[in-house]
Write an enzyme that holds these catalytic residues in place. Structure first.
Site: not given
Ligand code: GTP
Ligand code: IMP
Ligand code: MG
Length: 330
Positions: A12, A15
């Protein structure tokens, strides 16, 4: 150029946003997804619309790119088909025939006592991975609805020059992250993500490690300097999970010792910082480095010094466009 984007924290990091920016600006011919599977939830905000993606590459925003999912990724056919329709990816989306399948039974098993102890996403990834390791699970080539998407991802990514590769989750959820058993079911460092799509280590040019300007974690396990939801709300840092809707745990700090290790094991050549606008509120929507406040610029310099890696991309808002790109400065 073949570039891998990985997470440097607990997932989160944003990316999805960085990937959608790179897919537009660098114009890759292929955007290929590695990582675990639909436990991920990437958010892409593009032309004012918000997309939540668990399997299909965030690079869909580049309409000329082929969207591929590597043999190392776990596939939930229902999630995949829904997302292809959502991004209008028909005709340019493919899954490697050897990718393993998540079934309803895996999702059931991902609710057992151990899954609850770990606080998994409940998406069936852990049990499907276990079946894959035991060599008893199905492959996508066994699923009738997926036949028209089957392809050979390693051949495609090795025979194309300009490829963007998407990782998922983050370094601290790898086994290397010192958090076992509170980790995901596979390592998700750059080498592992390269292998997921069928690329050898000598075929990777750049590794962009994405970090968020503060730290969040979903699920159980150790987490330093954690603050309450109320405190996180007050700071504007509180987030909720894309896949599960769970409140993300927050630490207002960057954990530099972990980040240095993450940069080392990922072999990061660049760092992207997201949510700089959330920590330094006057910087919302900034598009050039010189527009940033002094405090924000000093924060970026500290990250570079502590990680020994150049910061090349900075997020100043959720939209793909709200990005400072320092790669084009020289
Ligand atoms: P995973 O694969 O689940 O680890 O996700 P991720 O790394 O793609 O991140 P995810 O989209 O779950 O969470 C990031 C959040 O931050 C989202 O709601 C985005 O829209 C927001 N976001 C990303 N970059 C920025 C930024 O530079 N500024 C702001 N305000 N929001 C951002
Ligand atoms: P699983 O990958 O669903 O088995 O979860 C194992 C651990 O990884 C838990 O703590 C989840 O919350 C975390 N996790 C898995 N995928 C994500 C992701 O995309 N974003 C944040 N946490 C994750
Ligand atoms: Mg995410």
């Amino acid at each position: 150029m073949r570039t891998i984007v990985v997470g440097g924290q607990y997932g989160d990091e944003g990316k999805g946003k960085i990937l959608s920016y790179l897919a537009r600006v660098d114009k890759p011919k292929i955007v290929a997804r590695g990582g675990v599977g639909p436990n991920a939830g990437h958010i892409v905000v593009y032309k004012g619309e918000k997309f939540a993606l668990r399997l299909v590459p965030c690079g869909f925003v580049n309409e000329n790119a082929r969207l591929l999912i590597g043999p190392g990724v776990l596939i939930n056919p229902e999630v995949f088909l829904k997302e292809v329709a959502m991004v209008k990816g028909e005709g340019r989306t493919g899954i490697d025939r050897n990718a393993a399948v998540i079934t309803k039974e895996h999702i059931e098993r991902d609710r057992d006592a151990n899954a609850r102890k770990i606080g998994t996403t409940g998406s069936g990834c852990g049990p499907a991975m276990a079946d894959r390791v035991s060599r008893v699970g199905l492959r996508v080539s066994d699923v009738p609805e997926l036949q028209k998407y089957l392809c050979d991802v390693p051949i495609e990514v090795n025979s194309t020059e300009n490829v963007l590769i998407e990782g998922s989750q983050g370094f601290m959820l790898s086994n290397y992250g010192d958090s076992y058993p509170y980790v995901t079911s596979k390592d998700i460092t750059a080498s592992s993500v390269a292998a997921d799509v069928g690329l050898g280590p000598t075929k990777i040019d750049e590794v962009v490690m994405v970090i968020k300007a503060y730290t969040t974690r979903v699920g159980n396990g150790p987490f330093r300097d954690e603050i309450s939801i109320e405190e996180a709300e007050k700071l504007g840092y509180q987030e909720y999970g894309t896949v599960t809707g769970r409140a993300r745990r927050t630490s207002p700090h960057l954990h530099f010792k972990d980040l240095r290790r993450a940069a080392m094991v990922n072999g990061a050549t660049q760092v992207a910082i997201t949510k700089l606008d959330v920590v330094f509120k006057e910087n919302v929507g900034a598009r050039v480095f010189e527009e940033l406040t002094r405090e924000a610029r000093e924060f970026v310099a500290t990250v570079e010094r502590m990680l020994g890696t150049e910061v090349t991309l900075i997020g100043t808002g959720p939209d793909a466009k709200d990005t400072i790109d320092m790669r084009i400065r020289e």
